[in-house]
Design a protein around this motif. Structure first.
Motif, PDB file in Angstrom:
ATOM      1  N   LYS A 127      37.607  36.053  52.604  1.00 30.96           N
ATOM      2  CA  LYS A 127      38.590  36.159  51.670  1.00 30.96           C
ATOM      3  C   LYS A 127      39.128  34.566  51.072  1.00 30.96           C
ATOM      4  O   LYS A 127      39.069  34.330  50.070  1.00 30.96           O
ATOM      5  CB  LYS A 127      39.794  36.862  51.815  1.00 30.96           C
ATOM      6  N   ASP A 128      39.133  33.740  52.162  1.00 33.60           N
ATOM      7  CA  ASP A 128      39.351  32.144  51.750  1.00 33.60           C
ATOM      8  C   ASP A 128      38.307  31.697  51.178  1.00 33.60           C
ATOM      9  O   ASP A 128      38.375  30.815  49.889  1.00 33.60           O
ATOM     10  CB  ASP A 128      39.668  31.459  53.152  1.00 33.60           C
ATOM     11  N   MET A 129      37.071  32.196  51.695  1.00 35.46           N
ATOM     12  CA  MET A 129      35.732  31.419  50.824  1.00 35.46           C
ATOM     13  C   MET A 129      35.600  31.971  49.550  1.00 35.46           C
ATOM     14  O   MET A 129      35.280  31.175  48.678  1.00 35.46           O
ATOM     15  CB  MET A 129      34.628  32.074  51.713  1.00 35.46           C
ATOM     16  N   GLN A 130      36.210  33.229  49.250  1.00 33.35           N
ATOM     17  CA  GLN A 130      36.119  33.718  47.858  1.00 33.35           C
ATOM     18  C   GLN A 130      37.100  32.957  46.892  1.00 33.35           C
ATOM     19  O   GLN A 130      36.687  32.657  45.971  1.00 33.35           O
ATOM     20  CB  GLN A 130      36.339  35.391  47.885  1.00 33.35           C
ATOM     21  N   LYS A 131      38.193  32.833  47.642  1.00 31.21           N
ATOM     22  CA  LYS A 131      39.354  32.021  46.848  1.00 31.21           C
ATOM     23  C   LYS A 131      38.907  30.658  46.606  1.00 31.21           C
ATOM     24  O   LYS A 131      38.863  30.272  45.296  1.00 31.21           O
ATOM     25  CB  LYS A 131      40.745  32.168  47.680  1.00 31.21           C
ATOM     26  N   LEU A 132      38.065  30.042  47.461  1.00 30.81           N
ATOM     27  CA  LEU A 132      37.666  28.581  47.239  1.00 30.81           C
ATOM     28  C   LEU A 132      36.710  28.497  46.060  1.00 30.81           C
ATOM     29  O   LEU A 132      36.724  27.966  45.379  1.00 30.81           O
ATOM     30  CB  LEU A 132      36.892  28.080  48.713  1.00 30.81           C
ATOM     31  N   LEU A 133      35.727  29.545  46.069  1.00 29.62           N
ATOM     32  CA  LEU A 133      34.815  29.636  45.111  1.00 29.62           C
ATOM     33  C   LEU A 133      35.520  29.911  43.575  1.00 29.62           C
ATOM     34  O   LEU A 133      34.740  29.297  42.752  1.00 29.62           O
ATOM     35  CB  LEU A 133      33.571  30.792  45.504  1.00 29.62           C
ATOM     36  N   GLU A 134      36.321  30.829  43.579  1.00 29.91           N
ATOM     37  CA  GLU A 134      36.969  30.810  42.379  1.00 29.91           C
ATOM     38  C   GLU A 134      37.726  29.776  41.802  1.00 29.91           C
ATOM     39  O   GLU A 134      37.833  29.336  40.638  1.00 29.91           O
ATOM     40  CB  GLU A 134      38.004  32.234  42.672  1.00 29.91           C
TER      41      GLU A 134
END
Length: 182
Positions: A48-55
């Motif tokens: 989820k953190d990775m997803q947020k970072l990419l967004e």
């Protein structure tokens, strides 16, 4: 004929896809990778953190993140890009991390950095590209110096890891220096 931007002999720089997040999460849960990747404490990141970072990168006007992929297999082996782009000054901070252990030590990081510099100076029209590197990261320092970055300064005892203090080194390259060597 148009130059094939972002494509080298062995790798290409490409967009990061949702399917890459699993693999990237593994790297960001590898404390050894994180020790070299960034100044921030080596705290593992969830998917989820990775997803947020990419967004965050995706929606930003002053950042670019690329997947470093093998040309033959399209497999993601790392990430690279630009942070903190100051468009009015033509300045960007660059970063790179090879997360795939099998891909390390084969010159792929250098190839990725050369593609990134070409893109930054020739397409994005940067005047200056800079980076920070922790003093113990000898492999990265060797890479940066081999592509023409010059050491410009030191933040003394900036990083605290494992009960010890380390310097953070500042490197930079100007467009005219890049043009001279390319």
């Amino acid at each position: 004929m148009m130059r094939n931007l972002l494509v080298g002999k062995n790798i290409k720089l490409d967009s990061v896809n949702a399917s890459d997040i699993d693999i990237m999460s593994q790297w960001f849960n590898d404390v050894e990778y994180l020790r070299y990747y960034d100044m921030v404490p080596a705290i593992p990141k969830s998917q989820k953190d990775m997803q947020k970072l990419l967004e965050y990168y995706d929606s930003s006007e002053d950042k670019y993140i690329f997947a470093i992929r093998m040309l033959d297999s399209n497999k993601i082996i790392g990430v690279a890009g630009f942070d903190e782009i100051l468009w009015t000054n033509g300045v960007a901070t660059t970063f790179i991390g090879i997360g795939d252990n099998e891909a390390k030590g084969k010159g792929l990081g250098k190839e990725a950095m050369e593609l990134l510099l070409d893109f930054g100076f020739n397409e994005l029209n940067f005047h200056r590209i800079q980076l920070n590197v922790i003093s113990y990261n000898k492999v990265a320092i060797g890479l940066y110096e081999s592509v023409g970055f010059k050491k410009e300064g030191i933040y003394r005892e900036f990083i605290y890891r494992d009960g010890k203090r380390y310097d953070l080194l500042l490197y930079g390259m100007l467009r005219k220096e890049y043009a001279k060597q390319s």
